[in-house]
Motif scaffolding. Sequence first.
Motif, PDB file in Angstrom:
ATOM      1  N   SER A  53      -8.672 -14.270 -19.505  1.00  0.00           N
ATOM      2  CA  SER A  53     -10.174 -13.846 -19.802  1.00  0.00           C
ATOM      3  C   SER A  53     -10.469 -13.791 -21.310  1.00  0.00           C
ATOM      4  O   SER A  53     -10.194 -14.733 -22.036  1.00  0.00           O
ATOM      5  CB  SER A  53     -10.291 -12.552 -19.260  1.00  0.00           C
TER       6      SER A  53
ATOM      7  N   ALA B 110     -15.341  -9.051 -14.913  1.00  0.00           N
ATOM      8  CA  ALA B 110     -15.141 -10.003 -13.703  1.00  0.00           C
ATOM      9  C   ALA B 110     -16.206  -9.352 -12.313  1.00  0.00           C
ATOM     10  O   ALA B 110     -16.054 -10.125 -11.416  1.00  0.00           O
ATOM     11  CB  ALA B 110     -13.760  -9.976 -13.137  1.00  0.00           C
ATOM     12  N   ASP B 111     -16.439  -8.229 -12.221  1.00  0.00           N
ATOM     13  CA  ASP B 111     -17.235  -7.649 -11.271  1.00  0.00           C
ATOM     14  C   ASP B 111     -18.208  -6.541 -11.896  1.00  0.00           C
ATOM     15  O   ASP B 111     -17.919  -5.686 -12.121  1.00  0.00           O
ATOM     16  CB  ASP B 111     -16.258  -7.023 -10.246  1.00  0.00           C
ATOM     17  N   VAL B 116     -12.538  -5.605 -14.164  1.00  0.00           N
ATOM     18  CA  VAL B 116     -11.554  -5.589 -12.944  1.00  0.00           C
ATOM     19  C   VAL B 116     -10.290  -6.689 -13.197  1.00  0.00           C
ATOM     20  O   VAL B 116      -9.234  -6.200 -13.027  1.00  0.00           O
ATOM     21  CB  VAL B 116     -12.251  -6.137 -11.703  1.00  0.00           C
ATOM     22  N   GLN B 117     -10.688  -7.566 -14.052  1.00  0.00           N
ATOM     23  CA  GLN B 117      -9.406  -8.554 -14.056  1.00  0.00           C
ATOM     24  C   GLN B 117      -8.361  -7.950 -15.126  1.00  0.00           C
ATOM     25  O   GLN B 117      -7.162  -8.577 -15.083  1.00  0.00           O
ATOM     26  CB  GLN B 117     -10.198  -9.913 -15.055  1.00  0.00           C
ATOM     27  N   TYR B 119      -7.514  -4.869 -14.574  1.00  0.00           N
ATOM     28  CA  TYR B 119      -6.968  -3.443 -14.145  1.00  0.00           C
ATOM     29  C   TYR B 119      -6.182  -3.603 -12.875  1.00  0.00           C
ATOM     30  O   TYR B 119      -6.950  -4.166 -11.706  1.00  0.00           O
ATOM     31  CB  TYR B 119      -8.276  -2.798 -13.643  1.00  0.00           C
ATOM     32  N   ARG B 123      -8.093  -5.081  -9.336  1.00  0.00           N
ATOM     33  CA  ARG B 123      -7.867  -6.656  -9.121  1.00  0.00           C
ATOM     34  C   ARG B 123      -7.177  -6.798  -7.701  1.00  0.00           C
ATOM     35  O   ARG B 123      -7.976  -7.668  -7.041  1.00  0.00           O
ATOM     36  CB  ARG B 123      -6.989  -6.922 -10.359  1.00  0.00           C
ATOM     37  N   LYS B 126     -10.412  -6.489  -5.063  1.00  0.00           N
ATOM     38  CA  LYS B 126     -11.199  -7.585  -5.370  1.00  0.00           C
ATOM     39  C   LYS B 126     -10.651  -8.622  -4.791  1.00  0.00           C
ATOM     40  O   LYS B 126     -11.454  -9.482  -4.175  1.00  0.00           O
ATOM     41  CB  LYS B 126     -11.418  -7.904  -7.010  1.00  0.00           C
ATOM     42  N   ALA B 127      -9.276  -9.071  -5.065  1.00  0.00           N
ATOM     43  CA  ALA B 127      -8.810 -10.318  -4.474  1.00  0.00           C
ATOM     44  C   ALA B 127      -8.806 -10.119  -2.749  1.00  0.00           C
ATOM     45  O   ALA B 127      -8.962 -11.281  -2.182  1.00  0.00           O
ATOM     46  CB  ALA B 127      -7.275 -10.280  -4.894  1.00  0.00           C
TER      47      ALA B 127
END
Lengths: 132, 132
Positions: A53, B110-111, B116-117, B119, B123, B126-127
């Motif tokens: 990122s 990410a969200d 989120v990318q 954490y 993460r 979300k996945a």
Amino acid sequence: MTYEEPPATVDELGKFGNVYFDPTAYVHYVPTGTFPEKTMLALAVFEPVSEASINKGGHFEGEQIALEIAVKGHDQFREAWAYFEFQPGHKASQAFAKEKCYACHVQHAADDNVFVQFYPILRGVKASKAHP
Amino acid sequence: MTYEEPPATVDELGKFGNVYFDPTAYVHYVPTGTFPEKTMLALAVFEPVSEASINKGGHFEGEQIALEIAVKGHDQFREAWAYFEFQPGHKASQAFAKEKCYACHVQHAADDNVFVQFYPILRGVKASKAHP
């Protein structure tokens, strides 16, 4: 980690460790400075990741690679504290041998087998007890 | 940090950042994958410390040097999310200007403005939403 330019490089990295303290025990510890029976502390260990990122320096937590639990129980454990490691997908674990974890905790931990000296929140509580 | 011999030296260090997510918002996020109104995330920043107690390598969290809060509120904030920094001993804070925090969050997070990318726990949530 940082969004700015990185200040330095690191040849080899350690791991991230997050320590969680169960809320019931925390609520008891703050006013009393003692860990009640059934206290649990969880150590979640993560691989460090840097290139992802918009991160430009430092590291954040990647995959979780371990979960270790410390439990206090005079009735259950001869040494009052016992230490467990949980593998992904496994719900049970045998306590580590006394020499593996307990021996170091009892010798070096700042307060009742707990490494309070490394935990900012508990360190503050303990300091307030020592200097009321 | 580690209890073993250190693997490497570090010329200059960054800071530790702990991110906390309020429990009510977490309970909403896990099944829905969305951040509810009044979601709060707190970023606590700590100085890294290495030489203390039995630590032989790596770093743990020393003094806390900052506390930053992200809040979601379409009614309160024009951009839905606002960002605050609290100084020790101060109970109030003005939101940062849009360019200071919001602009980067809205572009790179990410969200819904949340990184989120970075954490692991979020993460994973979300996945699981992306690949049910």
